[in-house]
Design a protein around this motif. Structure first.
Motif, PDB file in Angstrom:
ATOM      1  N   PHE A 275      21.881   7.384  30.343  1.00 30.64           N
ATOM      2  CA  PHE A 275      21.486   6.122  31.577  1.00 30.64           C
ATOM      3  C   PHE A 275      20.059   6.088  30.927  1.00 30.64           C
ATOM      4  O   PHE A 275      19.496   7.097  30.659  1.00 30.64           O
ATOM      5  CB  PHE A 275      21.673   6.404  32.028  1.00 30.64           C
ATOM      6  CG  PHE A 275      20.892   7.613  33.386  1.00 30.64           C
ATOM      7  CD1 PHE A 275      19.498   7.185  33.756  1.00 30.64           C
ATOM      8  CD2 PHE A 275      21.883   8.887  33.455  1.00 30.64           C
ATOM      9  CE1 PHE A 275      18.840   7.967  34.918  1.00 30.64           C
ATOM     10  CE2 PHE A 275      21.074   9.456  34.413  1.00 30.64           C
ATOM     11  CZ  PHE A 275      19.330   9.498  34.482  1.00 30.64           C
ATOM     12  N   ASP A 276      19.735   4.505  30.481  1.00 28.03           N
ATOM     13  CA  ASP A 276      18.300   4.154  30.597  1.00 28.03           C
ATOM     14  C   ASP A 276      17.519   4.396  31.724  1.00 28.03           C
ATOM     15  O   ASP A 276      18.188   3.962  32.891  1.00 28.03           O
ATOM     16  CB  ASP A 276      18.112   2.885  29.912  1.00 28.03           C
ATOM     17  CG  ASP A 276      17.049   2.442  29.580  1.00 28.03           C
ATOM     18  OD1 ASP A 276      16.606   2.534  28.782  1.00 28.03           O
ATOM     19  OD2 ASP A 276      16.347   1.604  30.706  1.00 28.03           O
ATOM     20  N   ASN A 277      16.184   4.731  31.688  1.00 26.83           N
ATOM     21  CA  ASN A 277      15.443   4.977  33.084  1.00 26.83           C
ATOM     22  C   ASN A 277      15.164   3.751  33.419  1.00 26.83           C
ATOM     23  O   ASN A 277      14.247   3.862  33.813  1.00 26.83           O
ATOM     24  CB  ASN A 277      14.578   6.189  32.855  1.00 26.83           C
ATOM     25  CG  ASN A 277      13.470   6.028  31.961  1.00 26.83           C
ATOM     26  OD1 ASN A 277      13.865   4.939  31.351  1.00 26.83           O
ATOM     27  ND2 ASN A 277      12.739   6.905  31.491  1.00 26.83           N
ATOM     28  N   GLY A 278      14.977   2.048  33.146  1.00 26.36           N
ATOM     29  CA  GLY A 278      14.623   1.494  33.262  1.00 26.36           C
ATOM     30  C   GLY A 278      13.239   0.852  31.829  1.00 26.36           C
ATOM     31  O   GLY A 278      13.381  -0.193  32.224  1.00 26.36           O
ATOM     32  N   LYS A 279      13.745   1.733  30.622  1.00 23.45           N
ATOM     33  CA  LYS A 279      12.565   1.223  30.006  1.00 23.45           C
ATOM     34  C   LYS A 279      12.684   0.409  29.245  1.00 23.45           C
ATOM     35  O   LYS A 279      11.784  -1.108  28.386  1.00 23.45           O
ATOM     36  CB  LYS A 279      12.469   2.198  29.203  1.00 23.45           C
ATOM     37  CG  LYS A 279      11.028   2.293  27.698  1.00 23.45           C
ATOM     38  CD  LYS A 279      10.791   3.705  27.188  1.00 23.45           C
ATOM     39  CE  LYS A 279       9.085   3.248  26.649  1.00 23.45           C
ATOM     40  NZ  LYS A 279       9.653   4.504  24.935  1.00 23.45           N
ATOM     41  N   ARG A 280      13.949  -0.044  29.052  1.00 22.82           N
ATOM     42  CA  ARG A 280      14.785  -1.671  28.457  1.00 22.82           C
ATOM     43  C   ARG A 280      14.899  -2.630  29.502  1.00 22.82           C
ATOM     44  O   ARG A 280      15.278  -3.454  28.525  1.00 22.82           O
ATOM     45  CB  ARG A 280      15.691  -1.227  27.428  1.00 22.82           C
ATOM     46  CG  ARG A 280      15.713   0.144  26.585  1.00 22.82           C
ATOM     47  CD  ARG A 280      16.981   0.638  26.243  1.00 22.82           C
ATOM     48  NE  ARG A 280      17.353   1.503  24.727  1.00 22.82           N
ATOM     49  CZ  ARG A 280      17.293   2.821  24.923  1.00 22.82           C
ATOM     50  NH1 ARG A 280      17.613   2.946  25.984  1.00 22.82           N
ATOM     51  NH2 ARG A 280      17.619   3.910  24.034  1.00 22.82           N
ATOM     52  N   ASN A 281      14.550  -2.532  30.893  1.00 26.84           N
ATOM     53  CA  ASN A 281      14.730  -3.575  31.202  1.00 26.84           C
ATOM     54  C   ASN A 281      14.024  -4.672  31.266  1.00 26.84           C
ATOM     55  O   ASN A 281      12.628  -4.993  30.103  1.00 26.84           O
ATOM     56  CB  ASN A 281      14.219  -3.106  32.344  1.00 26.84           C
ATOM     57  CG  ASN A 281      15.406  -2.172  33.238  1.00 26.84           C
ATOM     58  OD1 ASN A 281      16.932  -2.222  32.686  1.00 26.84           O
ATOM     59  ND2 ASN A 281      15.354  -1.757  34.979  1.00 26.84           N
ATOM     60  N   ILE A 282      14.482  -5.924  31.290  1.00 24.83           N
ATOM     61  CA  ILE A 282      13.501  -7.175  30.375  1.00 24.83           C
ATOM     62  C   ILE A 282      12.073  -7.151  31.241  1.00 24.83           C
ATOM     63  O   ILE A 282      11.481  -6.841  32.815  1.00 24.83           O
ATOM     64  CB  ILE A 282      14.597  -8.477  31.511  1.00 24.83           C
ATOM     65  CG1 ILE A 282      13.443  -9.433  30.892  1.00 24.83           C
ATOM     66  CG2 ILE A 282      14.493  -8.355  32.032  1.00 24.83           C
ATOM     67  CD1 ILE A 282      14.185 -11.092  30.274  1.00 24.83           C
TER      68      ILE A 282
END
Length: 944
Positions: A275-282
């Motif tokens: 899972f991504d930790n939010g680094k790829r969030n807009i």
């Protein structure tokens, strides 16, 4: 109090063998005619009062047995008594004896057999297959383990008529995933890929499985939306004794492992956990509405600068593939009740890579053309890095021998990072034009399922058995910050115009943020009761089912736009320079703050497209069924019934101007299954039934999206209809002895309104759309042969197997499409093969099993014939996925009582995977690559 609770919980998890040395005899008592468990049958140790009766699963347990050799007597009213001699009970071990009772025809005769301990799941599964009213195939966990397969996907390749696509998706009888279905313990669950009808089978480790059943024919107690086959995965729920398994393995892929030229890009620190930790969030600044040029230019500049600058793959190094798994289970006697548990966990991390890929597109312009015209031809390099883990907790509480309840919790999480680079000519626009395309993608999927179920038996109510289950599943698919960067490359131009971005030819650089969330609710109840009191009285089965699925899908696209006046949108070929802050908005050197002219690079939202490409969908299926299961004479068994399903599907775009996809169907699905026992070991079967296949939410959603490769565009169709299928199956089977079978069968399937994926040759870029065609026909033959060679002394440890499927399919070509085809091919016929249908499937294995050496070794071969991948409209040939030959080797070597050394060699032939057009006997590559060979070494630790 808290410490006391922890202590009691730890005591519960201790294996029984540690707490006290108790010997026991356990097993299952089964009706030899119907293959069903017998409830309340007795089994006693001869000459004693020690014994037990079977519970609602047919299971029995005789506890506290002194080591020795015994004779057992098993009895049930209206059945012949069975005497089992020479049952050996060893110190510290549980002896497993399964009992098959035959109905008494005249008197209560006694049947004497010499017993030997056998693996319960294999014997039970063989009986299920032989006595089932359906045409089924089965695999037990023990069979899978002997083959060395680590998950359900690899094991299913051994089943007649089955091939596994992409190492995950099950195709039955050559039919695509649309016509297959997967259930977990009989409950419907979604796949991690929301666009497919089947679950990814590689997520189920064998250490968590009891068996796998493949239903190839329909009966009213099964869901109506399968045609090729229904795969039911049954997890362990009530171990006979304490068991623990742990394994660790490392794998080397000749393409991907320890590769210093591995394509990658900077992700998040938790990618390895799936899972991504939010680094790829807009970015927060871009989360709201993005201003349109020429408004709020400074805000637009700040928003553009807030995005990371990574739009191109980097070169890195890769490690070995790795895999770990752990499972533990036991049951505890609590007076008259029992509590059983199973916990399992598995994790794997795999890398793939190829640099020899080709991606092409071709068209036929006219009937006089001797060859296809090239639209584009790219060299393709791609890598993936995937983390996948799953966990299972199963608790079963047996209140008494007539009632039990259980809960099953399953969690799966996967994350895959993809980096891709393609370069090549696009002759359709300019003979001197080269295209460079980069793709960066993170695909995160999660499946979370909770099942609550119960089984109850009421002997005084016509032997009524009531089974119920409620399942809740939450799943999601997230694709945050999927990035595409395409540019033109003119190698013969001067430096200033060598690299250009030309929106008239392809899409401008963009970033996508896609998210899908889905909730599934499935509730069902099944009732079985005897009609009358006669020996083997007919059984009435009836039940209800309600299935609800809700999905929301959001799609946000952000493009990079160029406003400053550079001729032809040229740049220096360095993407980092192109995206640098100095090149953005008001930072651009020639920007005029007074007039706003020469504004630099900026991002542009697409609220209209985003609304159109986002959708909300619901589906509900309400079903009721009834069937009669009856013996006619001494040899014929008839199961006949009807299932009614009411379906509501509503798939609508967030753009209210687009028509929603809507289905409201009432379907009556009859089925007749006849089984004629030619002898004790031989059956002849006939099945007549109707089933259906529904379009997916994505197919009904009226929007277009580009696939992960940045190539084809897929267009939904709100006018799709569901497909109805009429089925005929006939099969002869001979069970010579356990582990051996010879069978031959034939089947016919007539499709009404089948759904096909077709290409639009007039589109500027490849565009694919789902459409109904009028009708299609599929028929074929199957053969399965498995034999031990122990009748030859020198080959007593050798076994072999071969199963073959030959399948013919035909689809009537639409009249308008046929007219377009004959404009370029005057001799074109008015039918074609069905999309996704393979003409043949071959599975073969050669096994060696020497118990004295503790060595198992197997070669497994699989090939699936060429099939239509994309139906191309007009005279251009269809795109075919060519046959791929797969050969794998596995070996397991026991090292003492608890350790096993494992070795696997996968994709030994390392053939080229190809998708092609064929015209005038010449092959044109649509896509091709090699996957690399895989060598895997592992160690298992087990306690029984």
């Amino acid at each position: 109090m808290y410490k006391k609770f922890i202590f009691q919980f730890l005591i519960l998890l201790l294996p029984t063998s540690i707490m006290a040395q108790k010997e026991a005899i356990k097993g299952k008592i089964i009706d030899g005619e119907l293959g069903e468990e017998l409830i309340g049958a007795t089994i006693m140790i001869e000459g004693t009062t020690i014994g037990a009766s079977s519970d609602l699963d047919g299971n029995y347990t005789i506890s506290n047995v002194t080591p020795g050799t015994y004779t057992l007597l098993s009895k049930y009213i209206s059945f012949k008594t069975k005497i089992l001699e020479n049952v050996e009970v060893k110190a510290g071990e549980t002896t497993v004896i399964d009992v098959v009772l035959k109905p008494a025809s005249v008197g209560l005769d006694e049947v004497v057999v010499t017993a030997k301990a056998s693996r319960r799941t294999e014997a039970a599964l063989l009986t299920i297959q032989k006595q089932s009213s359906n045409v089924i195939e089965g695999l037990s966990a023990e069979q899978i383990k002997r083959s060395g397969d680590s998950d359900a996907a690899g094991a299913l390749k051994r089943v007649t008529g089955i091939n596994v696509v992409g190492g995950k998706y099950v195709f039955v009888r050559g039919l695509s995933d649309r016509y297959s279905k997967t259930t977990l313990n009989g409950a419907e669950i979604p796949g991690l890929d929301p666009d497919k009808n089947t679950v990814q089978m590689d997520i189920f480790p064998v250490s968590l499985l009891e068996n796998i059943i493949v239903y190839k024919t329909f009966s009213p107690n099964l869901p109506g939306d399968f045609t090729g086959g229904l795969v039911d995965i049954q997890t362990r729920e009530f171990p006979e004794e304490f068991r623990m398994d742990a394994s660790l393995s490392l794998g080397y892929n000749t393409n991907a492992s320890l590769n210093s030229n591995f394509l990658t890009y900077e992700g998040s620190s938790t990618d390895i956990l799936g899972f991504d930790n939010g680094k790829r969030n807009i970015p927060t600044a871009a989360n709201g509405e993005i201003p349109n040029y020429p408004h709020e230019l400074q805000k637009l500049t700040d928003i553009t600068m807030s995005f990371n600058k990574i739009m191109v793959p980097s070169i890195g190094s890769s490690f070995l593939n790795n895999k770990i798994s752990f499972s533990v289970g036991d049951n505890k006697d609590l007076g008259k009740s029992q509590l059983g548990y199973v916990f399992g966990f598995s994790y794997k991390h795999d890398n793939t890579f190829y640099s020899d890929g080709i991606k092409g597109s071709y068209k036929l312009s006219g009937a006089s053309d001797t060859q296809l015209n090239t639209s584009h031809n790219y060299n393709d390099t791609k890598s993936t890095s995937e983390a996948l883990w799953g966990a299972l907790l199963n608790l079963t509480y047996k209140i008494n021998s007539r009632h039990k309840i259980g809960i099953n919790i399953f969690k799966n999480q996967s994350g895959m990072s993809t980096s891709r680079y393609m370069i090549g000519k696009k002759q359709s626009d300019d003979v001197d034009l080269f295209i460079e395309t980069r793709v960066l993608q993170w695909l995160e999927r999660s499946l979370n399922t909770a099942q609550l179920k119960g089984e109850h038996y009421f002997e005084n109510l016509s032997k009524l058995k009531f089974d119920w289950m409620g399942t809740i599943t939450y799943s999601y698919q997230d694709e945050p910050d999927m990035r595409f960067f395409t540019n033109s490359y003119y190698p013969d131009n001067n430096d200033e115009n060598k690299y250009q971005i030309e929106p008239s030819i392809y899409k401008i650089p963009s970033r996508y943020f896609r998210n899908m969330k889905e909730m599934n609710y499935h509730f069902k109840g099944d009732f079985t009761m005897d009609i009358g009191n006669a020996t083997q009285a007919p059984k009435l089965k009836f039940g209800v089912s309600y299935f609800l699925k809700d999905r929301t899908f959001t799609d946000k696209r952000i493009d990079y736009a160029i406003q400053y006046p550079i001729s032809g949108n040229s740049y220096n070929g360095n993407i980092a320079d192109f995206l640098s802050d100095e090149n953005i908005g008001t930072n651009y050197p020639n920007y005029d703050p007074t007039t706003g002219y020469n504004f630099g690079l900026y991002v542009r939202g697409n609220p209209g497209d985003d609304s159109k490409n986002s959708y909300t969908s619901e589906q509900s299926v309400t079903a009721v069924y009834a069937l009669i299961d009856s013996k006619i004479g001494s040899a014929l068994r008839m199961v006949a019934g009807l299932r009614y399903e009411h379906t509501l599907i509503n798939s609508r775009s967030n753009d209210s101007d687009l028509d929603p996809g809507y289905l409201n169907n009432n379907d009556f699905l009859p089925a007749l299954n006849l089984t004629y026992g030619l002898s004790e070991r031989m059956n002849l079967r006939l099945n007549l039934s109707r089933t259906l296949a529904r379009p997916t939410f994505r197919e009904l959603a009226p929007y277009a999206n580009e696939n992960f490769a940045g190539g084809e565009t897929y267009v939904g169709n709100a006018k799709l209809k569901r497909t109805l299928i009429n089925n005929i199956d006939i099969k002869w089977e001979y069970f010579s002895r356990p582990g051996e079978i010879l069978s031959m069968g034939a089947f016919y399937k007539g499709f009404i309104n089948p759904i096909e994926l077709v290409d639009n040759p007039k589109a500027q870029n490849p565009e694919l759309k789902w459409e109904n065609v009028d009708q299609a026909t599929v028929y074929g033959i199957e053969m399965d042969f498995r034999k031990k060679l122990d009748f030859i002394n020198a080959l007593e440890d050798i076994s072999l197997g071969l199963n073959l499927s030959y399948i013919y399919s035909s689809v009537a070509t639409d009249s308008a499409e046929l007219q377009a085809i004959r404009a370029t091919d005057l001799n074109a016929v008015n039918t074609r093969a069905m999309s996704g249908q393979s003409p043949y499937i071959v599975n073969a294995f050669l096994g060696y099993n020497n118990k004295d050496l503790g060595l198992d070794a197997n070669f497994v071969y699989n090939v699936t014939g060429p099939k239509i991948l994309i139906n191309v409209k007009g005279g251009t040939p269809d795109i075919m996925e060519q046959a791929f030959n797969s050969l794998n080797f596995t070996a397991n070597k026991s090292l003492g009582k608890n350790w096993v050394l494992t070795f696997k060699a996968k994709n030994i032939l390392n053939g080229t995977y190809k998708q092609t057009y064929t015209y005038n006997d010449q092959e044109y590559i649509y896509r091709s690559y090699t996957r690399g060979r895989i060598l895997e070494l592992g160690m298992k630790f087990q306690i029984r």
